[in-house]
Scaffold this motif. Structure first.
Motif, PDB file in Angstrom:
ATOM      1  N   LEU A   1       0.831  -1.193   0.000  1.00  0.00           N
ATOM      2  CA  LEU A   1       0.000   0.000   0.000  1.00  0.00           C
ATOM      3  C   LEU A   1       0.870   1.250   0.000  1.00  0.00           C
ATOM      4  N   ARG A   2       1.940   1.240   0.769  1.00  0.00           N
ATOM      5  CA  ARG A   2       2.862   2.379   0.803  1.00  0.00           C
ATOM      6  C   ARG A   2       3.450   2.637  -0.577  1.00  0.00           C
ATOM      7  N   GLU A   3       3.831   1.573  -1.269  1.00  0.00           N
ATOM      8  CA  GLU A   3       4.400   1.721  -2.606  1.00  0.00           C
ATOM      9  C   GLU A   3       3.364   2.264  -3.591  1.00  0.00           C
ATOM     10  N   ALA A   4       2.113   1.784  -3.490  1.00  0.00           N
ATOM     11  CA  ALA A   4       1.053   2.242  -4.395  1.00  0.00           C
ATOM     12  C   ALA A   4       0.727   3.713  -4.153  1.00  0.00           C
ATOM     13  N   LEU A   5       0.768   4.162  -2.907  1.00  0.00           N
ATOM     14  CA  LEU A   5       0.430   5.540  -2.589  1.00  0.00           C
ATOM     15  C   LEU A   5       1.597   6.512  -2.757  1.00  0.00           C
ATOM     16  N   SER A   6       2.778   6.005  -3.015  1.00  0.00           N
ATOM     17  CA  SER A   6       3.937   6.883  -3.186  1.00  0.00           C
ATOM     18  C   SER A   6       4.261   7.118  -4.666  1.00  0.00           C
ATOM     19  N   ALA A   7       3.290   6.949  -5.520  1.00  0.00           N
ATOM     20  CA  ALA A   7       3.499   7.158  -6.954  1.00  0.00           C
ATOM     21  C   ALA A   7       3.814   8.624  -7.231  1.00  0.00           C
ATOM     22  N   GLN A   8       4.590   8.870  -8.265  1.00  0.00           N
ATOM     23  CA  GLN A   8       4.986  10.220  -8.664  1.00  0.00           C
ATOM     24  C   GLN A   8       4.499  10.492 -10.083  1.00  0.00           C
TER      25      GLN A   8
ATOM     26  N   PRO B   1       5.011  17.314 -13.062  1.00  0.00           N
ATOM     27  CA  PRO B   1       4.182  18.468 -12.701  1.00  0.00           C
ATOM     28  C   PRO B   1       3.569  19.130 -13.930  1.00  0.00           C
ATOM     29  N   ALA B   2       2.331  19.534 -13.798  1.00  0.00           N
ATOM     30  CA  ALA B   2       1.653  20.279 -14.862  1.00  0.00           C
ATOM     31  C   ALA B   2       2.009  21.756 -14.731  1.00  0.00           C
ATOM     32  N   GLN B   3       1.653  22.540 -15.733  1.00  0.00           N
ATOM     33  CA  GLN B   3       1.942  23.971 -15.685  1.00  0.00           C
ATOM     34  C   GLN B   3       1.247  24.621 -14.497  1.00  0.00           C
ATOM     35  N   ALA B   4       0.019  24.188 -14.188  1.00  0.00           N
ATOM     36  CA  ALA B   4      -0.697  24.748 -13.039  1.00  0.00           C
ATOM     37  C   ALA B   4       0.022  24.416 -11.735  1.00  0.00           C
ATOM     38  N   ASP B   5       0.599  23.224 -11.636  1.00  0.00           N
ATOM     39  CA  ASP B   5       1.366  22.858 -10.441  1.00  0.00           C
ATOM     40  C   ASP B   5       2.589  23.743 -10.299  1.00  0.00           C
ATOM     41  N   ARG B   6       3.253  23.990 -11.408  1.00  0.00           N
ATOM     42  CA  ARG B   6       4.450  24.837 -11.368  1.00  0.00           C
ATOM     43  C   ARG B   6       4.099  26.273 -10.982  1.00  0.00           C
ATOM     44  N   SER B   7       2.953  26.760 -11.445  1.00  0.00           N
ATOM     45  CA  SER B   7       2.542  28.125 -11.129  1.00  0.00           C
ATOM     46  C   SER B   7       2.194  28.280  -9.655  1.00  0.00           C
ATOM     47  N   ARG B   8       1.585  27.248  -9.063  1.00  0.00           N
ATOM     48  CA  ARG B   8       1.173  27.326  -7.665  1.00  0.00           C
ATOM     49  C   ARG B   8       2.333  27.180  -6.692  1.00  0.00           C
ATOM     50  N   ALA B   9       3.348  26.450  -7.068  1.00  0.00           N
ATOM     51  CA  ALA B   9       4.448  26.149  -6.152  1.00  0.00           C
ATOM     52  C   ALA B   9       5.407  27.327  -6.037  1.00  0.00           C
TER      53      ALA B   9
ATOM     54  N   SER C   1       9.080  16.364 -10.067  1.00  0.00           N
ATOM     55  CA  SER C   1       7.983  15.418  -9.952  1.00  0.00           C
ATOM     56  C   SER C   1       7.032  15.884  -8.851  1.00  0.00           C
ATOM     57  N   MET C   2       5.831  15.351  -8.895  1.00  0.00           N
ATOM     58  CA  MET C   2       4.790  15.684  -7.927  1.00  0.00           C
ATOM     59  C   MET C   2       4.205  14.364  -7.422  1.00  0.00           C
ATOM     60  N   PRO C   3       3.705  14.350  -6.197  1.00  0.00           N
ATOM     61  CA  PRO C   3       3.031  13.135  -5.738  1.00  0.00           C
ATOM     62  C   PRO C   3       1.741  12.913  -6.522  1.00  0.00           C
ATOM     63  N   ALA C   4       1.474  11.691  -6.886  1.00  0.00           N
ATOM     64  CA  ALA C   4       0.256  11.342  -7.615  1.00  0.00           C
ATOM     65  C   ALA C   4      -0.676  10.614  -6.661  1.00  0.00           C
ATOM     66  N   ASN C   5      -1.933  10.956  -6.694  1.00  0.00           N
ATOM     67  CA  ASN C   5      -2.911  10.310  -5.837  1.00  0.00           C
ATOM     68  C   ASN C   5      -3.688   9.296  -6.663  1.00  0.00           C
ATOM     69  N   PRO C   6      -3.421   8.006  -6.504  1.00  0.00           N
ATOM     70  CA  PRO C   6      -4.132   7.003  -7.305  1.00  0.00           C
ATOM     71  C   PRO C   6      -5.591   6.880  -6.906  1.00  0.00           C
ATOM     72  N   LEU C   7      -5.983   7.459  -5.765  1.00  0.00           N
ATOM     73  CA  LEU C   7      -7.365   7.380  -5.318  1.00  0.00           C
ATOM     74  C   LEU C   7      -8.201   8.554  -5.815  1.00  0.00           C
ATOM     75  N   ALA C   8      -7.580   9.543  -6.445  1.00  0.00           N
ATOM     76  CA  ALA C   8      -8.308  10.708  -6.945  1.00  0.00           C
ATOM     77  C   ALA C   8      -9.196  10.306  -8.116  1.00  0.00           C
ATOM     78  N   PRO C   9     -10.368  10.932  -8.229  1.00  0.00           N
ATOM     79  CA  PRO C   9     -11.250  10.593  -9.351  1.00  0.00           C
ATOM     80  C   PRO C   9     -10.647  11.058 -10.669  1.00  0.00           C
ATOM     81  N   LEU C  10     -10.934  10.330 -11.725  1.00  0.00           N
ATOM     82  CA  LEU C  10     -10.455  10.704 -13.052  1.00  0.00           C
ATOM     83  C   LEU C  10     -11.224  11.928 -13.522  1.00  0.00           C
ATOM     84  N   LEU C  11     -10.529  12.811 -14.210  1.00  0.00           N
ATOM     85  CA  LEU C  11     -11.175  14.023 -14.698  1.00  0.00           C
ATOM     86  C   LEU C  11     -12.090  13.688 -15.862  1.00  0.00           C
TER      87      LEU C  11
END
Length: 88
Positions: free
Chosen positions: A5-12, A15-23, A31-41
């Motif tokens: 579970l730790r390995e599945a939740l530590s996916a990377q 970064p998108a342009q919006a991620d770069r603008s916010r950071a 790289s950015m952390p990826a949430n595999p539990l997030a709903p698909l857009l």
């Protein structure tokens, strides 16, 4: 925590342009952390203050003469409602 579970939740992900603008230091993010539990857009929605797709025919049935002009301006020009009314 379960190692699988730790390995599945530590996916990377990249970064998108919006991620770069916010950071704060977005230009150096590799790289950015990826949430595999997030709903698909799904399909993108229009701006919430704009008329939804297909609203014009339904509005024509219930509006008065003055309102017809407003509906035509909003749908033809792409103005947002707050832009037409002068609200910030």
């Amino acid at each position: 925590m379960d190692p699988e579970l730790r390995e599945a939740l530590s996916a990377q992900r990249l970064p998108a342009q919006a991620d770069r603008s916010r950071a704060l230091l977005g230009h150096v993010k590799a790289s950015m952390p990826a949430n595999p539990l997030a709903p698909l857009l799904g399909p993108r929605r229009r701006h919430p203050k704009m008329l939804p797709d297909g609203a014009r025919p339904e509005l024509w049935e219930v509006v008065t003469t003055w309102d017809e002009m407003v509906v035509a301006w909003l749908s033809d020009t792409g103005l947002r409602i707050d832009g037409l009314t002068g609200q910030p």
